[in-house]
Design an enzyme around this catalytic site. Structure first.
Site, PDB file in Angstrom:
ATOM      1  N   ALA A 125     -10.180 -41.260  -2.077  1.00  0.00           N
ATOM      2  CA  ALA A 125      -9.131 -40.855  -1.139  1.00  0.00           C
ATOM      3  C   ALA A 125      -9.174 -39.328  -1.039  1.00  0.00           C
ATOM      4  O   ALA A 125      -9.736 -38.656  -1.903  1.00  0.00           O
ATOM      5  CB  ALA A 125      -7.783 -41.314  -1.674  1.00  0.00           C
ATOM      6  N   GLU A 147      -9.350 -41.990 -11.162  1.00  0.00           N
ATOM      7  CA  GLU A 147      -7.988 -41.593 -10.783  1.00  0.00           C
ATOM      8  C   GLU A 147      -7.155 -41.063 -11.943  1.00  0.00           C
ATOM      9  O   GLU A 147      -6.341 -40.154 -11.758  1.00  0.00           O
ATOM     10  CB  GLU A 147      -7.257 -42.763 -10.119  1.00  0.00           C
ATOM     11  CG  GLU A 147      -7.720 -43.083  -8.709  1.00  0.00           C
ATOM     12  CD  GLU A 147      -8.877 -44.068  -8.653  1.00  0.00           C
ATOM     13  OE1 GLU A 147      -9.558 -44.266  -9.675  1.00  0.00           O
ATOM     14  OE2 GLU A 147      -9.103 -44.642  -7.572  1.00  0.00           O
TER      15      GLU A 147
END
Ligand code: 3H9
Length: 710
Positions: free
Chosen positions: A66, A132
């Site tokens: 992302a 992440e």
């Protein structure tokens, strides 16, 4: 070719459509990319000629995840942030088989994207991962739900909780990838797509065969949680990631996704995530030096030399060798050289024993380290790092000699941690080639490299050293030439306060525990024992004439040194140590402290852990503010990165300056003023702290507007 947007293009190779994501530099899933892929899926679903499709990235990589810059918009409510989840369902439901073709990295949302395709192929050099947690979040587009379905629960937990990348070969073995493709990835992927065209398209979310049973999984989750609590102490994201993978094993896919989404959102709004995202961009920002542009020509560093085969010199030689750069290791006599080489061999042997390096790697690296006496062979090297004993006269002699024996254009670096680069440079006829490269101990392990700019250091030399840091696996931060540079200059007040605290009545363990619980890798007194208390003691003796006799100084460490208690290396310092260097408290020290403080008339009192943390951490911050104001660091971020990579500051607190910003500079300033009233001159608030606090501003927003002062 059909262009759905400038970010996503579709082309055809016979019956195979190729969807290419083109969002340089790393094909992050920025706004427009998921929409572009969704549109491409619609186009190929409607095209009766297309039997299967390949999804790939243009440029150097597949998809790095992302777009991290967009996260602020989600936390501010500007964006929903769930577009990706919807796209992935759409991809998986596409009736024609989709093949993700991976080169470079498929990280985070990139791997989530690939897992929603029906097949995955990759170049052997590719890597996949769910990093992440390093940003204080967890996968947010069903990564924790699809990964265990492909790789099994143990591998998925490890990848999501630890965030480490996995090489293509291992990803193939664990089921994340279906095939490796040597050579042309596009051609190989298209060929693969032809083979599976017309066959059923397996949906990852419907594959449950690797999800295990509660009995089988229980020990996996238990061990993972224990590891997270030990290795990622104080962080919430790793535990949340484990919970989310566990949810995949306990709930249907949709419910698991909801569970993941909730934990993702919780993490995204946390202080931990804000701090770690600051660190991610900070690590990249430190490489940018306003007056040393990207285009600055670089000098070649094909061969190096290190002067001094002590602990630091040996470690630095290993760093060069590990990066494949041949290095001369020089000493004045054979016994010193032999000792240095024996240390290097022992260090390497330890790494092999712990499985970190292979025998073969070590064998090759050792061949790159060439021992030498005096300056033999120095006429051929491109860079020299001096790592001799910390004394100005000796350093000057070494540099005068280097000036004589080295060819023109050689970078002459010193590993000094305290001495003036300019004074050292003056002992040569080429001060523009002299620079500080301050490695941290153990040099082959610690990632920080303070690069110290002298007044005359040339831009080419600075640019080369910054670039070299990366090649050596270090994070290089440019600092100015002041006493202690940035890291040690701040560390002085930090450790000073730790000593004052014990002299005022706080327990030795209490001080170390308060800072350990704050998140520091080690308490400040235990750190002193590890580094050797005598190091600071000798430096203090050298600079004693500069001290103001009216200003309070800690005395306990000097007295410990006078008793020969130098720390771990002498078996005793603040603590005592057994043969394995395990610490235990030593009742002799509190008794000595009592005697010394009584004699010195230091009033004793009960001290809270809050005061311990505030005094030590705000001492760092106040000195950091002075450094920033004086221009010895370019940005507050640079100071943060120094503390994260060189001093064990907890990354989830973003570094001392970031931490102060988050507490609020008005609060920090008031506390510092309180300490100033209570403890006197050493706590005078830095003018920049006062200024920013009164203006309601932050260190992060502060720009000196000039380069690092030399
Ligand atoms: C995620 O995916 C969450 C999901 O679960 C979905 C939730 C809904 N975004 O590192 P480099 C920039 S979270 C924005 O120097 P390299 C970087 O700042 C994400 N920007 O190159 C730099 O900019 P600049 C999970 C990004 O070749 C430039 O690209 N993914 C992103 O040494 C070049 O980067 C990750 O955590 C990004 N995702 O290394 C992976 N990535 O030139 C993060 C990079 O202005 N990225 N930039 O300084 C990396 O690990 C490395 O960048 C990578 C390339 C290994 C890919």
């Amino acid at each position: 070719m059909t262009v759905t947007s400038n970010l996503v293009q579709v082309s055809k190779d016979g019956e195979i459509a190729v969807i290419t994501i083109n969002n340089p530099p790393v094909n992050a899933l920025s706004p427009g990319v998921p929409e572009g892929i969704a549109e491409a899926i619609e186009i190929l679903a409607a095209d009766s000629q297309v039997k299967a499709a390949v999804l790939m990235g243009a440029g150097k990589t597949f998809v790095a995840g992302a777009d991290i810059k967009e996260f602020g918009k989600i936390t501010s409510g500007e964006r929903r942030g769930s577009e990706l989840v919807e796209l992935l369902l759409k991809m998986e439901d596409c009736p024609k088989p989709l093949v993700a073709a991976i080169h470079g990295t498929a990280f985070g949302g990139g791997l989530e994207l690939a897992m929603a395709a029906h097949y995955r192929v990759a170049n052997p050099g590719a890597q996949v991962g769910q990093p992440e947690v390093r940003l204080g979040i967890i996968p947010g587009a069903a990564g924790t739900q699809r990964l265990p379905r492909l790789a099994g629960v143990a591998k998925a937990v490890e990848m999501c909780a630890e965030g480490n990348p996995v090489k293509a070969g291992e990803a193939l073995a664990s089921g994340i990838l279906d095939r490796l493709i040597d050579g042309d990835l596009r051609a190989g992927a298209v060929e693969f797509a032809r083979q599976i065209a017309g066959k059923p398209a397996p949906k990852t979310r419907e594959r449950n065969e690797k999800l295990g049973t509660p009995e089988h999984n229980a020990p996996i989750f238990r061990t993972a949680r224990q590891n997270a609590r030990n290795k990622q102490r104080g962080m919430i994201a790793p535990l949340a990631a484990i919970d989310a993978v566990e949810a995949a094993t306990l709930m249907p896919f949709e419910q698991g996704c909801d569970f993941e989404r909730n934990r993702f959102t919780e993490c995204l709004f946390s202080e931990e995530s804000k701090a770690l995202i600051h660190v991610f961009f900070g690590e990249r920002e430190v490489a940018k030096i306003p007056d040393v542009p990207k285009e600055t020509p670089l000098l070649p560093v094909r061969a190096a030399a290190v002067v001094g085969a002590g602990t630091m010199g040996g470690g630095i030689a290993m760093v060069f060798a590990n990066a494949g750069i041949p290095v001369l290791l020089a000493e004045v006599d054979q016994p010193a050289l032999d000792r240095g080489l024996a240390n290097i061999r022992r260090n390497y042997a330890n790494s092999v024993r712990k499985g970190r390096l292979t025998e073969q790697f070590v064998h090759e690296r050792l061949k790159l380290i060439q021992p030498t006496l005096g300056f033999d062979g120095f006429s051929t090297v491109d860079m020299v790092v001096e790592a001799v004993f910390e004394g100005m006269e000796l350093k000057k002699q070494v540099f005068a000699e280097l000036d004589r024996v080295c060819k023109p254009g050689v970078i002459l670096a010193t590993n000094t941690s305290t001495l003036s680069i300019d004074e050292i440079a003056r002992s040569t006829s080429r001060p523009e080639f002299v620079i500080g490269t301050h490695f941290f101990s153990p040099a082959n392990v610690m990632r920080l490299l303070e690069i110290v700019r002298g007044r005359e250091t040339s831009k080419e030399v600075i640019a080369t050293c910054m670039q070299l840091a990366k090649k050596l696996g270090k994070v290089g931060v440019l600092v100015g030439n002041c006493r202690g540079f940035v890291g040690n200059r701040m560390f002085g007040p930090y450790r000073r306060e730790a000593q004052f605290l014990v002299e005022e009545g706080a327990g030795i363990e209490a001080v170390d525990k308060a800072l350990f619980d704050f998140g520091m890798a080690m308490g400040p007194l235990a750190t002193g024992d590890l580094a050797g208390l005598d190091v600071g003691w000798r430096i203090r003796k050298e600079y004693r004439h500069l001290e103001d006799p009216h200003v309070r100084r800690p005395f306990a460490e000097d007295k410990l040194c006078e008793l020969g208690r130098f720390g771990q290396k002498t078996g005793a310092g603040w603590y005592r140590y057994d043969e394995q260097r395990r610490a235990e408290s030593d009742p002799a020290v509190p008794a000595l402290l009592k005697e010394w403080t009584e004699k010195a008339g230091v009033p004793q009192r009960v001290i809270s852990s809050d005061e311990i943390v505030d005094r030590c951490i705000y001492a760092l911050v106040n000195e950091g503010a002075r450094i920033l104001e004086q221009g010895y660091a370019l940005r507050a971020t640079d100071i943060d990165i120094i503390y994260l990579y060189g001093y064990g500051f907890p990354s989830y607190r973003g570094g001392p300056m970031w931490y102060a910003d988050r507490v609020g500079l008005d609060k920090v300033y008031n506390r510092v003023c309180g300490f100033h009233r209570q403890f006197g001159a050493l706590w005078e608030p830095a003018p920049l702290l006062e200024q920013l606090a009164s203006q309601g501003k932050t260190f992060s927003g502060f720009q000196t507007g000039r380069g690092v002062a030399a």
